[in-house]
Design a protein around this motif. Structure first.
Motif, PDB file in Angstrom:
ATOM      1  N   PHE A   1      -1.733   9.695   3.515  1.00  0.00           N
ATOM      2  CA  PHE A   1      -0.620   8.673   4.407  1.00  0.00           C
ATOM      3  C   PHE A   1       0.326   9.374   2.920  1.00  0.00           C
ATOM      4  O   PHE A   1       0.849   9.189   1.740  1.00  0.00           O
ATOM      5  CB  PHE A   1      -0.116   7.763   4.335  1.00  0.00           C
ATOM      6  CG  PHE A   1      -1.529   6.946   4.804  1.00  0.00           C
ATOM      7  CD1 PHE A   1      -1.835   7.845   6.708  1.00  0.00           C
ATOM      8  CD2 PHE A   1      -2.502   6.734   4.720  1.00  0.00           C
ATOM      9  CE1 PHE A   1      -3.250   7.397   7.414  1.00  0.00           C
ATOM     10  CE2 PHE A   1      -3.970   5.830   5.280  1.00  0.00           C
ATOM     11  CZ  PHE A   1      -3.589   6.465   6.400  1.00  0.00           C
ATOM     12  N   LEU A   2       1.760   9.710   3.975  1.00  0.00           N
ATOM     13  CA  LEU A   2       3.031  10.100   3.491  1.00  0.00           C
ATOM     14  C   LEU A   2       3.449   8.809   2.325  1.00  0.00           C
ATOM     15  O   LEU A   2       4.279   8.398   1.396  1.00  0.00           O
ATOM     16  CB  LEU A   2       4.353  10.634   4.017  1.00  0.00           C
ATOM     17  CG  LEU A   2       5.214  11.364   4.050  1.00  0.00           C
ATOM     18  CD1 LEU A   2       5.516  12.117   2.689  1.00  0.00           C
ATOM     19  CD2 LEU A   2       6.554  11.143   5.620  1.00  0.00           C
ATOM     20  N   TYR A   3       3.748   7.746   3.619  1.00  0.00           N
ATOM     21  CA  TYR A   3       3.535   6.882   2.369  1.00  0.00           C
ATOM     22  C   TYR A   3       3.150   5.465   2.893  1.00  0.00           C
ATOM     23  O   TYR A   3       2.306   6.246   4.505  1.00  0.00           O
ATOM     24  CB  TYR A   3       5.297   6.356   3.236  1.00  0.00           C
ATOM     25  CG  TYR A   3       5.601   6.001   4.960  1.00  0.00           C
ATOM     26  CD1 TYR A   3       5.607   5.106   4.780  1.00  0.00           C
ATOM     27  CD2 TYR A   3       6.494   7.546   5.466  1.00  0.00           C
ATOM     28  CE1 TYR A   3       5.578   5.154   6.608  1.00  0.00           C
ATOM     29  CE2 TYR A   3       6.119   7.194   6.495  1.00  0.00           C
ATOM     30  CZ  TYR A   3       6.151   6.306   7.213  1.00  0.00           C
ATOM     31  OH  TYR A   3       5.956   6.585   8.636  1.00  0.00           O
ATOM     32  N   ALA A   4       3.397   4.152   2.581  1.00  0.00           N
ATOM     33  CA  ALA A   4       2.010   3.556   2.773  1.00  0.00           C
ATOM     34  C   ALA A   4       2.756   2.106   1.819  1.00  0.00           C
ATOM     35  O   ALA A   4       3.007   2.235   0.472  1.00  0.00           O
ATOM     36  CB  ALA A   4       0.885   3.767   2.633  1.00  0.00           C
ATOM     37  N   ARG A   5       2.828   1.333   2.322  1.00  0.00           N
ATOM     38  CA  ARG A   5       3.060  -0.031   1.805  1.00  0.00           C
ATOM     39  C   ARG A   5       1.783  -1.200   2.109  1.00  0.00           C
ATOM     40  O   ARG A   5       1.416  -1.890   3.216  1.00  0.00           O
ATOM     41  CB  ARG A   5       3.865  -0.609   1.905  1.00  0.00           C
ATOM     42  CG  ARG A   5       4.711  -1.978   1.402  1.00  0.00           C
ATOM     43  CD  ARG A   5       6.083  -2.754   1.678  1.00  0.00           C
ATOM     44  NE  ARG A   5       5.682  -4.083   2.334  1.00  0.00           N
ATOM     45  CZ  ARG A   5       6.730  -4.115   3.309  1.00  0.00           C
ATOM     46  NH1 ARG A   5       7.281  -3.420   3.137  1.00  0.00           N
ATOM     47  NH2 ARG A   5       6.232  -5.312   4.461  1.00  0.00           N
TER      48      ARG A   5
END
Length: 301
Positions: free
Chosen positions: A252-256
């Motif tokens: 994923f490009l970004y994740a939290r």
């Protein structure tokens, strides 16, 4: 040579992006891109002009989820992509994580299609320990409340909260309130392009029954944190399961990944944020995370 054009999707309440996302415009510009904040539901926007659209401060989507997902389907190049957003904007994904062995907070699920009576809702609520009632589709602790089963008044408010949501056609989740949140808070692990970049601590938000919402999120108190090996392991397992379901081969490009600590010390996933999470760049302790995010965006454009 034409510059790469990047759209950072936001909401009309934050037309210039949230303050945490705003530095990303400069980081992209410094790398030679044309970067713009663009309101996701603006009917005049031509999304085809962007080499990539990155979902960022679209924080008004939850009451209009169908509209938001229809928009995501129309955007030619979107990160995170529409299938990820569809899976992640319904917290039923926690069931998928649990079935795969990822530690999550135990959850009771109430379906509006079952037309449960108040008594039936009452019997499904915990008999001991504080608990949380919230809708399955929500963001930023909106429409969430904390209740005490030993108080008849508090329990009555919890029943009303749940039945009001169900009557509005909204699925409901009931979870035990994890007491470590009051002392240690939640820990959010931020990933960019599959790599853990930093961690943050979010202090307790829920102190009582749900309050009327004006559509804005409650102010969060954040601080830098250091993730433990167990927290990193739980977060990486959650991301692996998500990729098996909707992510494909690429990270994923970004994740939290937001975690809380159970009574036995086990990190448990409370939320996996793949839609529009704050990445809390100001708490990363270095400009390298912002630069890495800009580089990852341009690598996908």
């Amino acid at each position: 040579m034409t510059s790469t054009r990047i759209g950072l999707a936001t909401c009309s309440a934050l037309p210039r992006l949230d303050s945490d996302d705003r530095p990303l415009l400069d980081a992209l510009t410094e790398r030679g891109a044309v970067a713009e904040a663009v309101v996701w539901d603006d009917p005049d926007v031509d999304w085809s002009v962007y080499d990539l659209v990155v979902v960022r401060s679209t924080w008004d989507y939850s009451p209009r989820r169908d509209e938001f997902l229809a928009w995501a389907d129309r955007v030619p190049r979107l990160e995170n992509p529409a299938d990820v957003l569809r899976w992640n904007t319904d917290k039923g994904y926690l069931r998928t994580l649990e079935d795969a062995g990822v530690p999550v907070i135990p959850t009771i699920w109430l379906d509006p299609d079952r037309h449960l009576s108040k008594r039936a809702v009452h019997t499904r609520m915990p008999a001991f320990g504080d608990f949380v009632v919230k809708p399955v589709v929500s963001a930023g602790a909106q429409d969430a409340g904390r209740y005490q089963p030993v108080s008849a008044q508090s329990r009555a408010l919890a029943i009303k909260h749940a039945t009001d949501l169900l009557d509005a056609g909204r699925a409901v989740m009931i979870q035990p309130y994890v007491t470590s949140v009051d002392t240690a808070g939640e820990t959010g692990l931020v990933f960019v392009d599959g790599e853990l970049r930093h961690a943050v601590r979010k202090h307790a938000l829920l102190t009582g029954p749900a309050q009327p919402s004006d559509g804005q999120f409650a102010t969060e108190r954040m601080s830098p944190a250091t993730a433990t090996a167990d927290q990193v392991d739980a977060a990486e397992k959650a991301l692996a399961v998500a990729r098996e379901n909707v992510g494909g081969e690429r990270p994923f490009l970004y994740a939290r990944v937001d975690l809380v600590t159970g009574d036995d010390g086990t990190p448990m996933v409370i939320e996996l944020e793949l839609t529009e999470p704050s990445l809390w760049m100001q708490h990363s302790g270095t400009a390298a995370t912002l630069d890495a995010f800009a580089a990852a965006i341009l690598a996908r454009a």
